[in-house]
Write an enzyme that holds these catalytic residues in place. Structure first.
Site, PDB file in Angstrom:
ATOM      1  N   ARG A  24      -3.549  28.590  -0.928  1.00 36.11           N
ATOM      2  CA  ARG A  24      -4.822  29.079  -1.502  1.00 36.11           C
ATOM      3  C   ARG A  24      -4.585  29.559  -2.924  1.00 36.11           C
ATOM      4  NH1 ARG A  24      -6.015  34.012  -0.614  1.00 36.11           N
ATOM      5  NH2 ARG A  24      -5.530  34.015   1.598  1.00 36.11           N
ATOM      6  N   TYR A  58     -29.441  21.578 -12.080  1.00 38.24           N
ATOM      7  CA  TYR A  58     -29.294  21.171 -10.687  1.00 38.24           C
ATOM      8  C   TYR A  58     -29.980  22.213  -9.783  1.00 38.24           C
ATOM      9  CZ  TYR A  58     -26.958  20.633  -6.189  1.00 38.24           C
ATOM     10  OH  TYR A  58     -26.687  20.521  -4.856  1.00 38.24           O
ATOM     11  N   ASP A  64     -22.431  22.827 -18.016  1.00 38.27           N
ATOM     12  CA  ASP A  64     -22.172  21.974 -16.862  1.00 38.27           C
ATOM     13  C   ASP A  64     -22.085  20.544 -17.393  1.00 38.27           C
ATOM     14  OD1 ASP A  64     -22.421  20.284 -14.651  1.00 38.27           O
ATOM     15  OD2 ASP A  64     -23.641  21.717 -13.525  1.00 38.27           O
ATOM     16  N   LYS A  78     -18.862  14.065  -8.502  1.00 35.61           N
ATOM     17  CA  LYS A  78     -19.622  13.011  -9.180  1.00 35.61           C
ATOM     18  C   LYS A  78     -18.678  12.073  -9.945  1.00 35.61           C
ATOM     19  CE  LYS A  78     -23.205  15.135  -7.478  1.00 35.61           C
ATOM     20  NZ  LYS A  78     -22.837  16.470  -7.099  1.00 35.61           N
TER      21      LYS A  78
HETATM   22  C1  LIG Z   1     -25.168  18.791 -12.484  1.00 31.92           C
HETATM   23  C2  LIG Z   1     -24.625  19.342 -11.210  1.00 31.92           C
HETATM   24  N1  LIG Z   1     -23.927  20.480 -11.224  1.00 31.92           N
HETATM   25  C3  LIG Z   1     -23.424  21.030 -10.091  1.00 31.92           C
HETATM   26  C4  LIG Z   1     -23.630  20.428  -8.861  1.00 31.92           C
HETATM   27  C5  LIG Z   1     -23.075  21.068  -7.618  1.00 31.92           C
HETATM   28  O1  LIG Z   1     -21.944  20.370  -7.227  1.00 31.92           O
HETATM   29  P1  LIG Z   1     -21.432  20.199  -5.694  1.00 31.92           P
HETATM   30  O2  LIG Z   1     -22.470  19.385  -4.993  1.00 31.92           O
HETATM   31  O3  LIG Z   1     -20.127  19.517  -5.861  1.00 31.92           O
HETATM   32  O4  LIG Z   1     -21.329  21.568  -5.131  1.00 31.92           O
HETATM   33  C6  LIG Z   1     -24.352  19.234  -8.802  1.00 31.92           C
HETATM   34  C7  LIG Z   1     -24.575  18.575  -7.494  1.00 31.92           C
HETATM   35  O5  LIG Z   1     -25.343  17.660  -7.368  1.00 31.92           O
HETATM   36  C8  LIG Z   1     -24.862  18.680  -9.999  1.00 31.92           C
HETATM   37  O6  LIG Z   1     -25.571  17.541  -9.993  1.00 31.92           O
END
Ligand SMILES: Cc1ncc(COP(=O)(O)O)c(C=O)c1O
Length: 393
Positions: free
Chosen positions: A55, A107, A179, A204
């Site tokens: 961890r 998101y 992000d 992604k």
């Molecule tokens: C732009 C963006 N940021 C963060 C996330 C969150 O990621 P996770 O689904 O891996 O928790 C997503 C998920 O779709 C996303 O599209």
């Protein structure tokens, strides 16, 4: 083997394959070892070698973190079990009473985390139009401890001028998080533009094969890095070594994947814009995109994501999505296979309808993640589904 010092600084394509990955010292294996051990033998009590417990740290995770650091031109990198775990961890650096300024087109899970998890803990968020630097600055208060944006944003592909907003945030002594999930480090490196923290959903493009849920934080500030290292271990939202191994493998093809994602998305966007059932295409590579010039300046390529508003609202969108063949009707994005989804009913359903509509996420909006299938197959799929949706419009 020649030593590093005689070589030119490597390009991103080379770093994606090699950074953080030393050949196995015992067998010379060219792939990093997948180390599944949860614990590590110590030569003396309390004096572990590099790792003590998985961890806190793990060799395969460390290789992934080092590779991401190189790609984002960061100093410190931390891998997490999901993008949301990365977000939760960075938000846990805030205390009750703190305020966050966040782009209004993020998101849905980020919106949910800020409003329904952080809100009740006494951390308030103001959502603002991230395309408007004046509005962004006006939202910053003496309590603001973090500014947060996505560029391109999800699902409307709005851009934020990262360099400008970093300047605005820094003028008010506030760090800026970007992000970078939609762009990936191949298309833009926010830290180079002045941002302080980069967040990824590694689920992604970074992994790229729709078989890992993961996340990451990348940054340069040693003090903040120490705090995140502590929280990563204390909160425990870490990825498995196997998932780290898969993301490392995915990263090796990120540069070539991104090239093809972008090429096909640009072609589909151009053709979709001319289709009579399509009211509007949101794609930063189109001259009609309100921030096309910014996209040319800030991004190497406009990306593999696009969204389109269909005439005929939800019935047309439903018929379109259910008529697709190669595009799978599914959440998520950034994989080799093409995906399509309905933000209002799926990824952004956690945002109240009135908020969604006020920012332009209507019932006719469909989001496409353009994959690596042949572009003519993708076009024939989309054109056929539009034809089928005509009846519902
Ligand atoms: C732009 C963006 N940021 C963060 C996330 C969150 O990621 P996770 O689904 O891996 O928790 C997503 C998920 O779709 C996303 O599209």
């Amino acid at each position: 083997m020649r030593s590093d010092s005689s070589l030119a600084p490597p390009a991103l394509e080379t770093l994606a394959i090699h950074a953080g990955q030393e050949p196995d010292p015992v067998h010379g294996g060219v792939m990093p070892n997948l180390v599944l051990s949860t614990t590590f033998r110590q030569p003396e009590p309390g004096k572990p070698l590099r790792f003590d417990y998985s961890r806190s740290g793990n060799p395969t995770r460390a290789a992934l973190e080092a590779c991401l650091v190189a790609l984002e031109r960061a100093q410190f990198g931390f891998a997490f079990a999901s993008g949301c775990a990365a977000a939760t961890t960075i938000l846990s650096t805030l205390s009750p009473g703190a305020h966050v300024v966040c782009g209004d087109d993020v998101y849905g899970g980020t919106y949910r985390l800020l409003t329904r998890v952080l809100g009740p803990l006494g951390i308030r968020t103001t959502f603002v139009d991230q395309t408007n630097a004046a509005e962004f600055e006006a939202a910053i208060t003496p309590d603001t401890r973090l500014c947060w944006l996505e560029s391109p944003s999800n699902p409307l592909l709005k851009l934020a001028d990262i360099a400008r907003l970093a300047e605005v945030a820094h003028r008010r002594s506030t760090p800026l998080l970007v992000d970078n999930t939609f762009a990936s480090p191949m298309l833009q490196q926010p830290l180079e533009l002045g941002a302080d923290i980069v967040l990824h959903s590694a689920t992604k493009y970074l992994n790229g094969h729709s078989d890992v849920v993961g996340g990451a934080l990348l940054l340069r500030d040693p003090e903040l890095a120490e705090r995140i290292r502590f929280l990563q271990n204390a909160m425990g939202g870490v990825p498995s070594p196997f998932d780290c191994y898969l993301v490392l493998r995915g990263l090796k093809t990120l540069p070539v994947r991104m090239q093809q994602h972008c090429r096909s998305a640009a072609e589909l966007a151009r053709r979709l814009e001319e289709h009579p059932l399509v009211e509007r295409v949101h794609y930063p590579g189109l001259a009609s995109h309100p921030q096309h010039e910014l996209a040319r300046r800030q991004m190497r390529e406009p990306g593999g994501m696009l969204s389109l508003s269909l005439r005929g609202g939800e019935p047309a969108a439903r018929r379109f999505l259910q008529s697709l063949h190669w595009f799978a009707l599914a959440e998520s994005l950034g994989g080799v296979e093409s995906l399509a989804e309905h933000p209002a009913l799926m990824t952004h359903a956690s945002i109240p309808r009135e908020v969604r509509e006020s920012i332009g996420i209507g019932d006719g909006l469909v989001r496409l993640s353009v994959g690596l299938e042949h572009v003519e197959d993708l076009w024939s799929d989309v054109a056929g589904a539009l034809q089928a949706a005509k009846g519902a419009a």
